[in-house]
Scaffold this motif. Structure first.
Motif, PDB file in Angstrom:
ATOM      1  N   PRO A 107       0.795  -1.235   0.000  1.00  0.00           N
ATOM      2  CA  PRO A 107       0.000   0.000   0.000  1.00  0.00           C
ATOM      3  C   PRO A 107       0.829   1.288   0.000  1.00  0.00           C
ATOM      4  CG  PRO A 107       0.008  -0.958   2.194  1.00  0.00           C
ATOM      5  CD  PRO A 107       0.722  -1.925   1.289  1.00  0.00           C
ATOM      6  N   VAL A 108       2.122   1.209   0.322  1.00  0.00           N
ATOM      7  CA  VAL A 108       2.960   2.408   0.444  1.00  0.00           C
ATOM      8  C   VAL A 108       3.986   2.435  -0.690  1.00  0.00           C
ATOM      9  CG1 VAL A 108       4.556   3.666   1.936  1.00  0.00           C
ATOM     10  CG2 VAL A 108       2.660   2.370   2.945  1.00  0.00           C
ATOM     11  N   ARG A 109       3.955   3.488  -1.483  1.00  0.00           N
ATOM     12  CA  ARG A 109       4.816   3.595  -2.659  1.00  0.00           C
ATOM     13  C   ARG A 109       6.298   3.495  -2.313  1.00  0.00           C
ATOM     14  NH1 ARG A 109       8.157   7.133  -4.533  1.00  0.00           N
ATOM     15  NH2 ARG A 109       8.683   7.067  -6.732  1.00  0.00           N
ATOM     16  N   GLU A 110       6.749   4.243  -1.336  1.00  0.00           N
ATOM     17  CA  GLU A 110       8.170   4.280  -1.002  1.00  0.00           C
ATOM     18  C   GLU A 110       8.693   2.897  -0.620  1.00  0.00           C
ATOM     19  OE1 GLU A 110       5.879   6.432   0.150  1.00  0.00           O
ATOM     20  OE2 GLU A 110       6.505   8.217  -0.948  1.00  0.00           O
ATOM     21  N   GLN A 111       7.917   2.165   0.131  1.00  0.00           N
ATOM     22  CA  GLN A 111       8.343   0.826   0.534  1.00  0.00           C
ATOM     23  C   GLN A 111       8.308  -0.140  -0.642  1.00  0.00           C
ATOM     24  OE1 GLN A 111       5.964  -0.115   3.966  1.00  0.00           O
ATOM     25  NE2 GLN A 111       7.073   1.321   5.266  1.00  0.00           N
ATOM     26  N   ALA A 112       7.312  -0.010  -1.507  1.00  0.00           N
ATOM     27  CA  ALA A 112       7.239  -0.864  -2.695  1.00  0.00           C
ATOM     28  C   ALA A 112       8.449  -0.626  -3.592  1.00  0.00           C
ATOM     29  CB  ALA A 112       5.942  -0.597  -3.453  1.00  0.00           C
ATOM     30  N   VAL A 113       8.830   0.636  -3.772  1.00  0.00           N
ATOM     31  CA  VAL A 113       9.991   0.965  -4.612  1.00  0.00           C
ATOM     32  C   VAL A 113      11.278   0.438  -3.976  1.00  0.00           C
ATOM     33  CG1 VAL A 113      11.398   2.885  -5.480  1.00  0.00           C
ATOM     34  CG2 VAL A 113       8.912   2.931  -5.751  1.00  0.00           C
ATOM     35  N   ALA A 114      11.409   0.564  -2.658  1.00  0.00           N
ATOM     36  CA  ALA A 114      12.606   0.055  -1.971  1.00  0.00           C
ATOM     37  C   ALA A 114      12.735  -1.460  -2.133  1.00  0.00           C
ATOM     38  CB  ALA A 114      12.561   0.432  -0.490  1.00  0.00           C
ATOM     39  N   ILE A 115      11.639  -2.169  -2.008  1.00  0.00           N
ATOM     40  CA  ILE A 115      11.653  -3.622  -2.185  1.00  0.00           C
ATOM     41  C   ILE A 115      12.017  -3.966  -3.629  1.00  0.00           C
ATOM     42  CG2 ILE A 115      10.212  -5.699  -2.193  1.00  0.00           C
ATOM     43  CD1 ILE A 115       8.621  -4.341   0.141  1.00  0.00           C
ATOM     44  N   ALA A 116      11.425  -3.255  -4.587  1.00  0.00           N
ATOM     45  CA  ALA A 116      11.714  -3.495  -5.997  1.00  0.00           C
ATOM     46  C   ALA A 116      13.194  -3.261  -6.307  1.00  0.00           C
ATOM     47  CB  ALA A 116      10.840  -2.602  -6.879  1.00  0.00           C
ATOM     48  N   CYS A 117      13.788  -2.245  -5.705  1.00  0.00           N
ATOM     49  CA  CYS A 117      15.210  -1.958  -5.925  1.00  0.00           C
ATOM     50  C   CYS A 117      16.092  -3.077  -5.363  1.00  0.00           C
ATOM     51  CB  CYS A 117      15.589  -0.610  -5.319  1.00  0.00           C
ATOM     52  SG  CYS A 117      14.913   0.785  -6.254  1.00  0.00           S
TER      53      CYS A 117
END
Length: 148
Positions: A107-117
């Motif tokens: 649900p949180v963009r910043e955390q989703a992007v960090a995981i994707a990175c």
């Protein structure tokens, strides 16, 4: 009578504590085994691990895609009863495939992007994001190939 009350209290504590422990001890992980060319998404609950190994596809990049939908907040459907549910979907982008392999939703963009990175680093591929307007941006470039 005292025994019935005692057993009832114990049952209530057990029924109340177990779901709280399970909720607080639940975790989802992505495991990638490069040597066997497999990955799995595991659920961990109270120390137990569950998840099937799947063949790791040829991954071009990791994608973070914005997704939203409106859901009814009540059954009588009055005006204003709809709520927007937003999430960010992490996918493997696979060559010659119109759909990606869904890995995770957050649900949180910043955390989703960090995981994707982190996943992009592990696989050595770039990470891109599609926002709510379907505009694409590179979040992280693929690392340069290692010299041998």
């Amino acid at each position: 009578m005292w025994l019935k009350l005692y057993l009832g209290a114990v049952a209530m504590v057990v029924l109340g504590v177990v779901p709280v422990l399970a909720r607080n001890r639940m975790m989802t992980t992505l495991e990638i085994n490069h040597s066997s060319g497999r990955y799995r998404i595991c659920s961990h609950v109270l120390g137990l691990q569950r998840g099937q190994w799947k063949k790791l596809p040829l991954v071009q990049r990791v994608v973070v895609r914005y997704f939203s939908e409106y859901v009814a907040a009540s059954s009588d459907y009055q005006e204003g009863d709809f709520q927007q549910a937003r999430e960010y979907i992490l996918l493997f982008s696979v060559p010659d495939s119109p759909t990606g392999v869904i890995l995770y939703r957050h649900p949180v963009r910043e955390q989703a992007v960090a995981i994707a990175c982190q996943i992009g680093d592990a696989l050595g591929v770039e990470v891109v994001e599609f926002n709510q307007y379907q505009q694409v941006s590179v979040v992280q470039d693929a690392p340069p190939p290692a010299h041998q």
